[in-house]
Design a protein around this motif. Structure first.
Motif, PDB file in Angstrom:
ATOM      1  N   VAL A   1       0.873  -1.176   0.000  1.00 58.66           N
ATOM      2  CA  VAL A   1       0.000   0.000   0.000  1.00 58.66           C
ATOM      3  C   VAL A   1       0.913   1.230   0.000  1.00 58.66           C
ATOM      4  O   VAL A   1       1.759   1.355   0.881  1.00 58.66           O
ATOM      5  N   PRO A   2       0.756   2.125  -0.973  1.00 62.71           N
ATOM      6  CA  PRO A   2       1.588   3.332  -0.979  1.00 62.71           C
ATOM      7  C   PRO A   2       1.388   4.091   0.327  1.00 62.71           C
ATOM      8  O   PRO A   2       0.256   4.319   0.745  1.00 62.71           O
ATOM      9  N   ALA A   3       2.490   4.458   0.959  1.00 59.15           N
ATOM     10  CA  ALA A   3       2.379   4.999   2.307  1.00 59.15           C
ATOM     11  C   ALA A   3       3.438   6.062   2.573  1.00 59.15           C
ATOM     12  O   ALA A   3       4.449   6.160   1.871  1.00 59.15           O
ATOM     13  N   MET A   4       3.164   6.856   3.584  1.00 60.22           N
ATOM     14  CA  MET A   4       4.167   7.749   4.146  1.00 60.22           C
ATOM     15  C   MET A   4       3.944   7.715   5.652  1.00 60.22           C
ATOM     16  O   MET A   4       2.891   7.277   6.121  1.00 60.22           O
ATOM     17  N   VAL A   5       4.924   8.177   6.401  1.00 58.11           N
ATOM     18  CA  VAL A   5       4.745   8.212   7.851  1.00 58.11           C
ATOM     19  C   VAL A   5       4.966   9.638   8.336  1.00 58.11           C
ATOM     20  O   VAL A   5       5.939  10.297   7.967  1.00 58.11           O
ATOM     21  N   MET A   6       4.013  10.123   9.126  1.00 55.70           N
ATOM     22  CA  MET A   6       4.084  11.474   9.656  1.00 55.70           C
ATOM     23  C   MET A   6       4.506  11.397  11.123  1.00 55.70           C
ATOM     24  O   MET A   6       4.128  10.471  11.840  1.00 55.70           O
ATOM     25  N   LEU A   7       5.280  12.388  11.528  1.00 53.53           N
ATOM     26  CA  LEU A   7       5.815  12.378  12.886  1.00 53.53           C
ATOM     27  C   LEU A   7       5.507  13.690  13.584  1.00 53.53           C
ATOM     28  O   LEU A   7       5.621  14.762  12.990  1.00 53.53           O
ATOM     29  N   LYS A   8       5.093  13.578  14.827  1.00 56.02           N
ATOM     30  CA  LYS A   8       4.898  14.786  15.632  1.00 56.02           C
ATOM     31  C   LYS A   8       6.078  14.937  16.576  1.00 56.02           C
ATOM     32  O   LYS A   8       6.431  13.990  17.285  1.00 56.02           O
ATOM     33  N   GLU A   9       6.676  16.109  16.568  1.00 55.92           N
ATOM     34  CA  GLU A   9       7.766  16.368  17.502  1.00 55.92           C
ATOM     35  C   GLU A   9       7.128  16.522  18.878  1.00 55.92           C
ATOM     36  O   GLU A   9       6.646  17.579  19.251  1.00 55.92           O
ATOM     37  N   ILE A  10       7.136  15.436  19.616  1.00 57.68           N
ATOM     38  CA  ILE A  10       6.470  15.401  20.911  1.00 57.68           C
ATOM     39  C   ILE A  10       7.178  16.344  21.881  1.00 57.68           C
ATOM     40  O   ILE A  10       8.403  16.426  21.889  1.00 57.68           O
ATOM     41  N   SER A  11       6.415  17.023  22.695  1.00 59.55           N
ATOM     42  CA  SER A  11       6.922  17.780  23.842  1.00 59.55           C
ATOM     43  C   SER A  11       7.759  19.024  23.500  1.00 59.55           C
ATOM     44  O   SER A  11       7.436  20.119  23.926  1.00 59.55           O
ATOM     45  N   SER A  12       8.862  18.874  22.746  1.00 58.23           N
ATOM     46  CA  SER A  12       9.687  20.062  22.515  1.00 58.23           C
ATOM     47  C   SER A  12       8.887  21.114  21.758  1.00 58.23           C
ATOM     48  O   SER A  12       8.964  22.298  22.037  1.00 58.23           O
ATOM     49  N   ASN A  13       8.141  20.709  20.777  1.00 58.27           N
ATOM     50  CA  ASN A  13       7.079  21.511  20.173  1.00 58.27           C
ATOM     51  C   ASN A  13       6.373  20.575  19.224  1.00 58.27           C
ATOM     52  O   ASN A  13       6.751  19.429  19.094  1.00 58.27           O
ATOM     53  N   GLY A  14       5.369  21.064  18.539  1.00 57.56           N
ATOM     54  CA  GLY A  14       4.568  20.125  17.744  1.00 57.56           C
ATOM     55  C   GLY A  14       4.961  20.052  16.284  1.00 57.56           C
ATOM     56  O   GLY A  14       4.148  19.635  15.461  1.00 57.56           O
ATOM     57  N   ASN A  15       6.196  20.412  15.926  1.00 57.20           N
ATOM     58  CA  ASN A  15       6.599  20.402  14.512  1.00 57.20           C
ATOM     59  C   ASN A  15       6.353  19.039  13.866  1.00 57.20           C
ATOM     60  O   ASN A  15       6.351  18.009  14.522  1.00 57.20           O
ATOM     61  N   VAL A  16       6.180  19.093  12.553  1.00 59.16           N
ATOM     62  CA  VAL A  16       5.886  17.867  11.803  1.00 59.16           C
ATOM     63  C   VAL A  16       7.160  17.369  11.101  1.00 59.16           C
ATOM     64  O   VAL A  16       7.864  18.138  10.456  1.00 59.16           O
ATOM     65  N   ASN A  17       7.431  16.076  11.228  1.00 60.33           N
ATOM     66  CA  ASN A  17       8.577  15.416  10.566  1.00 60.33           C
ATOM     67  C   ASN A  17       9.875  16.231  10.660  1.00 60.33           C
ATOM     68  O   ASN A  17      10.550  16.474   9.656  1.00 60.33           O
ATOM     69  N   THR A  18      10.214  16.633  11.859  1.00 63.31           N
ATOM     70  CA  THR A  18      11.431  17.405  12.085  1.00 63.31           C
ATOM     71  C   THR A  18      12.659  16.557  11.743  1.00 63.31           C
ATOM     72  O   THR A  18      12.825  15.460  12.293  1.00 63.31           O
ATOM     73  N   VAL A  19      13.498  17.077  10.849  1.00 64.19           N
ATOM     74  CA  VAL A  19      14.655  16.288  10.407  1.00 64.19           C
ATOM     75  C   VAL A  19      15.577  15.977  11.586  1.00 64.19           C
ATOM     76  O   VAL A  19      16.063  14.856  11.733  1.00 64.19           O
ATOM     77  N   ASP A  20      15.790  16.975  12.468  1.00 59.37           N
ATOM     78  CA  ASP A  20      16.716  16.713  13.572  1.00 59.37           C
ATOM     79  C   ASP A  20      16.049  16.003  14.743  1.00 59.37           C
ATOM     80  O   ASP A  20      16.640  15.864  15.810  1.00 59.37           O
ATOM     81  N   VAL A  21      14.816  15.563  14.575  1.00 63.17           N
ATOM     82  CA  VAL A  21      14.219  14.655  15.559  1.00 63.17           C
ATOM     83  C   VAL A  21      14.219  13.228  14.998  1.00 63.17           C
ATOM     84  O   VAL A  21      14.346  12.259  15.734  1.00 63.17           O
ATOM     85  N   ILE A  22      14.125  13.119  13.686  1.00 58.57           N
ATOM     86  CA  ILE A  22      14.203  11.786  13.080  1.00 58.57           C
ATOM     87  C   ILE A  22      15.643  11.261  13.171  1.00 58.57           C
ATOM     88  O   ILE A  22      15.882  10.105  13.546  1.00 58.57           O
ATOM     89  N   ALA A  23      16.608  12.135  12.875  1.00 55.45           N
ATOM     90  CA  ALA A  23      18.010  11.689  12.856  1.00 55.45           C
ATOM     91  C   ALA A  23      18.454  11.032  14.171  1.00 55.45           C
ATOM     92  O   ALA A  23      19.107   9.991  14.132  1.00 55.45           O
ATOM     93  N   PRO A  24      18.103  11.601  15.337  1.00 58.20           N
ATOM     94  CA  PRO A  24      18.566  10.958  16.572  1.00 58.20           C
ATOM     95  C   PRO A  24      18.113   9.498  16.711  1.00 58.20           C
ATOM     96  O   PRO A  24      18.827   8.690  17.289  1.00 58.20           O
ATOM     97  N   PHE A  25      16.930   9.160  16.195  1.00 58.92           N
ATOM     98  CA  PHE A  25      16.530   7.753  16.362  1.00 58.92           C
ATOM     99  C   PHE A  25      16.844   6.880  15.149  1.00 58.92           C
ATOM    100  O   PHE A  25      16.382   5.741  15.055  1.00 58.92           O
ATOM    101  N   LEU A  26      17.716   7.386  14.290  1.00 56.67           N
ATOM    102  CA  LEU A  26      18.221   6.558  13.194  1.00 56.67           C
ATOM    103  C   LEU A  26      18.729   5.183  13.666  1.00 56.67           C
ATOM    104  O   LEU A  26      18.436   4.165  13.025  1.00 56.67           O
ATOM    105  N   PRO A  27      19.453   5.108  14.798  1.00 55.54           N
ATOM    106  CA  PRO A  27      19.931   3.777  15.228  1.00 55.54           C
ATOM    107  C   PRO A  27      18.790   2.785  15.428  1.00 55.54           C
ATOM    108  O   PRO A  27      18.910   1.615  15.061  1.00 55.54           O
TER     109      PRO A  27
END
Ligand code: NAG
Ligand code: NAG
Ligand code: NAG
Ligand code: NAG
Ligand code: NAG
Ligand code: NAG
Ligand code: NAG
Length: 917
Positions: free
Chosen positions: A434-460
């Motif tokens: 199914v064609p898909a994308m995943v959206m991310l909410k920057e929890i707590s620090s603010n509500g930004n959407v798909n913040t690059v520097d929030v995704i990068a930390p959980f790359l591991p």
């Protein structure tokens, strides 16, 4: 320092415990999405019977429970002080589940409550279903039979913090009678809006992080009639009235109060601690008389809580039929905002059908979650053999909240005859992509959407557990950057100021972190495509054999290490595809498609990263951490170019990297050669260089070994009990994700322990009321940034090992390149012989029977009439999919030859035959 070494010395002895004894800082209960995140928080001991579950923001939720034993009522959840509280006997915590055992005094009956928020990181479709389980079971502790009823309730605080919000509700049940429950919602639905509240001191308006859209479900699976368990409900009656009804009769009226809408709570105008009315949604289960010999099924029930929205997010795309003028005065395409629906909507036409599936799926996801937890603990022991199980606890506790930040959307726009390599999630129901994308909410620090520097930390974490999630998270970012609506060169910081509005930044305004984001984006792209050998889009038999052969070789050769299992979560998705190879396939496709965009980012780094100006991060010029990120980012791009055959770009950026590195080493090393400076020209500053992790993770070997040796001996000299501070300019702050990242850049055990023991100690610091990733390294206090997905950064050691393993496999494959041809021939020949022999045997046997044909492995049925089908879950459940281009509404049905059996195979059989469409 003395105290520290003393503590470190004691640690292994004190901490030699397993997950059974582990009570995390905050105890996750139902943790599933940005608006479904319930925890036990608070400084006191984590006792379910005397604490109220809270939303991750620390606002209270109503989730309460009573148990009635031989007519006497006890409180087991949520501090209902009108009844005595059960004793809290034990807490068992895993990556996906928290189990409490409770009993009254004297201990006659035990109630076991398991809160399971499934972790199926390869299966993103299942992972994104917006429900969580509560499994309840009772047993006799004293050998005597007892009459037992169990009650639980939720209230409107699951929808909003404000008690004066009006709620409505309906009683609902599964179409096949397979579940019964209540659905509640705010009467005033405000699509895509969160509630805002004014801070009494600063007078600023801030989001409460509660969305004013959607429904909360509280439901119970219908027990089989043979179990004898009776479930009743109550919807919208006042809390006190409902509880008393249960306490006096052990059952509920199964009615819905028609006075609706009513506020979440109505308090007395003269005494605000007096609640006059509070509609609750309750379920009660009568188990009859249970005794030690009662069968398990007569002593258990399965409940589910969910927060459901459809559509999920607003997303900015361009409208090429129109033009507008950008802030720079130039012409650009028109703007268009579309609404994206949840991934599950591709397969289920109603929430009720999804909930039926969710209930029937319990056993499977429970086993998957347990397998994930077991693998995680054993892998964690391998990557940190010195720390006992402490590192395993850290990563296990961090897991559920990673997924709390995300929602998967169904990417309907990509459905129409697109030849590109689309990004997909695999439906476990149909087995189809199914064609898909995943959206991310920057929890707590603010509500930004798909913040690059929030995704990068959980790359591991993504590399360890969920490589196909990485490209799905990056896809909405790439796509927005391609619209032409956003002109600045470096990648955007985020897709919108506040979730769920991914409306971009057409004003070109973005927080000043461009070097961070450019470096992050390039390194995530490279990591994604190198996490495994990419799968081919439509695998032929040959590629399947090659892949199988590769896997065998990795498993049994030196690539993993003598006597060791492969590190990393392994799982199959859609038609037996390996999820790692799928992730690498999608990431590679993405890099191919977005090559020019990425090249622009690399060029930006070339221009800016050697002498970085003021960037938002602890703003000061010439920060060495940013230079490291920039250099590594360009080098990562050079590797991407190499993989795509772009040799000129590869050579260019390799040269730049080498030149910059020389200058960097001149300017960034302290005069006495003891450590890297925090910024050029400041002899007193230093920083915990988490960005070096990328070098180690990706095996780039850009920075010389001497740098690592230097830092390795330096960190222990600046360490505090909970690890070294992040930056000498802010000595009272450390970040838990960066502690884990930095630990993976250590060469010595001494250095590693400074970080990992600090981290483990923080994870046992139950004095904290909340679990944040920003901490004071001196005392281990949590200071903000609650429950964020960056906790996936704690997987740093695991992610590093996954990548190292894959590099060893590639190297070996290169070495064996020659020999491979021969192996192939041999294996191929053997294969053909086996095939011929079995084919002959089969046809003989067939002739002896009736001529009925079955294809080995997957049963092909109905292929002629435009349907696809596949076996699922050991062949027990067979689903067919309507194959209509441009749409993906799926029908569930049972193939004819199975409809006679499986009738008693619980409610699933009915549902299988039911049609969803
Ligand atoms: C439970 O409720 C009682 C009475 O309202 C209150 O005094 C106590 O602090 C509560 N316990 C917790 C852990 O909140
Ligand atoms: C509840 O049980 C857990 C695990 O055994 C324990 O750590 C905690 O102190 C207990 N709390 C109370 C109030 O008994
Ligand atoms: C999202 O956009 C909609 C429409 O403009 C608006 O009503 C809503 O308040 C926004 N949501 C948030 C969380 O800012
Ligand atoms: C419905 O709830 C209201 C408010 O609590 C109450 O006054 C009324 O008696 C209830 N109706 C029934 C039928 O229980
Ligand atoms: C207010 O209500 C609370 C809870 O019912 C009660 O304990 C308290 O005595 C009341 N206070 C007054 C001043 O009536
Ligand atoms: C950054 O460092 C370089 C080299 O030492 C120096 O020439 C430049 O002035 C510094 N930039 C700022 C803004 O301080
Ligand atoms: C140099 O570093 C020290 C220690 O981190 C810091 O206090 C000071 O402000 C820095 N000086 C400049 C000019 O940035």
């Amino acid at each position: 320092m003395v105290l520290l070494s003393l503590l470190v010395g004691l640690l292994p002895a004190v901490l030699a415990l397993d997950e059974t004894d582990y009570t995390p800082i905050v105890v996750p209960l139902a943790v599933r999405g940005p608006y479904l995140g319930a925890y036990l928080t608070g400084r006191q001991d984590k006792n379910l019977a005397t604490m109220d579950p809270h939303f991750w923001t620390t606002q209270p939720l109503g989730w309460k429970g009573l148990v009635r034993i031989d007519g006497e009522t006890w409180n087991w959840m949520g501090n209902l002080t009108d009844w005595p509280a059960c004793t809290n006997a034990s807490i068992h915590h895993t990556a996906a589940a928290t189990t409490f055992s409770l009993h009254p005094e004297p201990a006659t009956v035990e109630l076991t409550a398991t809160f399971l928020s499934p972790i199926t990181p390869a299966d993103l479709f299942r992972q994104s279903l917006p429900f969580s389980y509560l499994h309840l079971s009772v047993s006799s502790l004293d050998g005597q039979p007892h009459q037992v009823e169990v009650y639980s309730e939720i209230n409107g605080l699951w929808l909003a913090d404000e008690e004066d919000e009006e709620t409505t509700w309906v009683h609902e049940k599964g179409e096949k009678g397979d579940w019964v429950g209540v659905r509640a919602r705010l009467d005033n639905q405000r699509k895509f809006a969160e509630a805002y509240k004014q801070d009494p001191w600063s007078k600023e308006w801030a989001s409460t992080d509660r969305i004013l859209q959607g429904d909360v479900y509280y439901a119970a699976q219908t027990p089989s009639s043979s179990s004898g368990v009776q479930t009743t409900f109550s919807a919208g009656h006042d809390a006190m009235q409902t509880r008393r009804e249960f306490a006096s009769s052990g059952t509920l009226s199964s009615t819905s109060n028609s006075t609706s809408p009513r506020p979440i709570r109505t308090r007395s105008s003269t005494n605000s601690s007096l609640v006059l009315d509070e509609p609750v949604f309750a379920l009660s289960h009568s188990f009859g008389r249970i005794s030690p010999s009662s069968s398990p099924s007569s002593r258990e029930v399965l409940l589910s809580i969910g927060h459901v929205r459809d559509p999920l997010v607003r997303y900015m795309i361009s409208d090429s039929d129109e033009t507008t003028t950008g802030p720079d005065g130039k012409e650009r395409p028109g703007e268009k905002v579309i609404e994206l629906r949840p991934l599950w909507a591709s397969t289920f036409t109603s929430v009720g059908k999804m909930l039926s599936f969710f209930f029937s799926d319990y056993q499977y996801v429970k086993e998957q979650s347990e397998a994930f937890n077991a693998k995680l603990y054993s892998d964690a022991r391998v990557v940190d053999p010195e720390g006992g199980d402490e590192y395993a606890h850290v990563v296990a506790v961090s897991t559920r909240q990673i997924f709390m930040a995300m929602e998967a959307v169904w990417d309907q726009n990509q459905m129409s005859g697109n030849e590109k390599e689309v990004q997909v999630a695999w439906s476990p129901v149909t087995g189809e992509p199914v064609p898909a994308m995943v959206m991310l909410k920057e929890i707590s620090s603010n509500g930004n959407v798909n913040t690059v520097d929030v995704i990068a930390p959980f790359l591991p974490f993504l590399l360890y557990a969920s490589p196909s999630l990485l490209p799905l998270l990056l896809e909405p970012i790439y796509r927005y950057m391609e619209t032409g609506l956003y002109v600045p060169k470096p990648p955007i910081h985020d897709l919108g100021d506040h979730y769920p509005n991914a409306t971009g930044h057409n004003d070109y305004l973005y927080p000043g972190l461009p070097i961070e984001e450019a470096g992050n984006a390039l390194m995530m792209a490279l990591a994604g495509m190198r996490v495994a050998q990419p799968a081919t889009s439509s695998p032929t038999t040959r590629t399947k054999v090659v892949e199988w052969w590769d896997d065998q070789r990795t498993r049994f050769s030196g690539a993993v290490g003598a006597g060791q299992r492969k590190i990393g979560w392994e799982s199959k998705i859609g038609h037996g595809r390996d999820h790692r190879r799928e992730g690498a396939r999608m990431a590679l496709g993405q890099a191919r498609e977005r090559y020019e965009l990425m090249k622009g980012w690399a060029k930006y780094l070339e221009e800016e990263c050697l002498y970085p100006g003021d960037q938002l991060f602890g703003s000061s010029p010439n920060q060495t951490s940013l230079v490291i990120k920039g250099i590594l980012g360009m080098r990562a791009f050079s590797e991407i170019a190499d993989d795509l055959g772009e040799t000129r770009d590869r050579d260019h950026f390799r040269d730049v990297t080498e030149r910059y590195l020389e200058t960097f080493l001149d300017l960034a090393v302290a005069k006495d050669g003891s450590h890297l400076l925090g910024s050029y020209n400041n002899a007193t500053g230093w920083i915990t260089h988490y960005n070096l992790y990328f070098d180690v993770l990706l095996g780039l070997e850009v920075f010389p070994q001497t740098i690592y040796e230097m830092q390795d001996s330096f960190y222990p000299t600046v360490a505090e009990p909970y690890g070294p501070p992040l930056d000498s300019r802010f000595p009272t702050r450390a970040k838990t994700d960066w502690l884990a990242w930095a630990s993976a850049t250590c060469l010595s055990s001494k250095c590693r322990r400074v970080f990992l023991d600090g981290l483990a100690r923080y994870f046992r610091a139950s004095k904290n009321a909340v679990f944040g990733d920003s901490i004071t390294p001196q005392e281990g206090w949590s200071v903000g940034f609650l429950s964020r997905p960056v906790a996936g950064g704690h997987y740093a050691l695991l992610g590093k090992e996954v990548m190292a393993q894959e590099r060893r496999r590639r190297e070996q494959k290169l070495l064996e390149g020659e020999a491979e041809g021969w192996w192939f021939l041999a294996v191929g020949l053997g294969f053909i012989i086996v095939l011929v022999v079995s084919w002959r045997a089969l046809s003989r046997w067939k002739r002896a029977r009736s001529g009925y044909i079955e294809l080995g492995g997957r049963r092909a049925h109905g292929t002629g009439d435009g349907r696809r089908g596949s076996e699922f879950d050991g062949g027990r459940q067979v689903w067919g999919a309507e194959d209509s281009p441009g749409m993906s509404l799926f029908k569930l049905e049972l193939p004819e030859e199975e409809s006679s059996e499986g009738e008693e195979d619980y409610a699933g059989a009915h549902r299988r035959r039911s049609r969803i469409a």
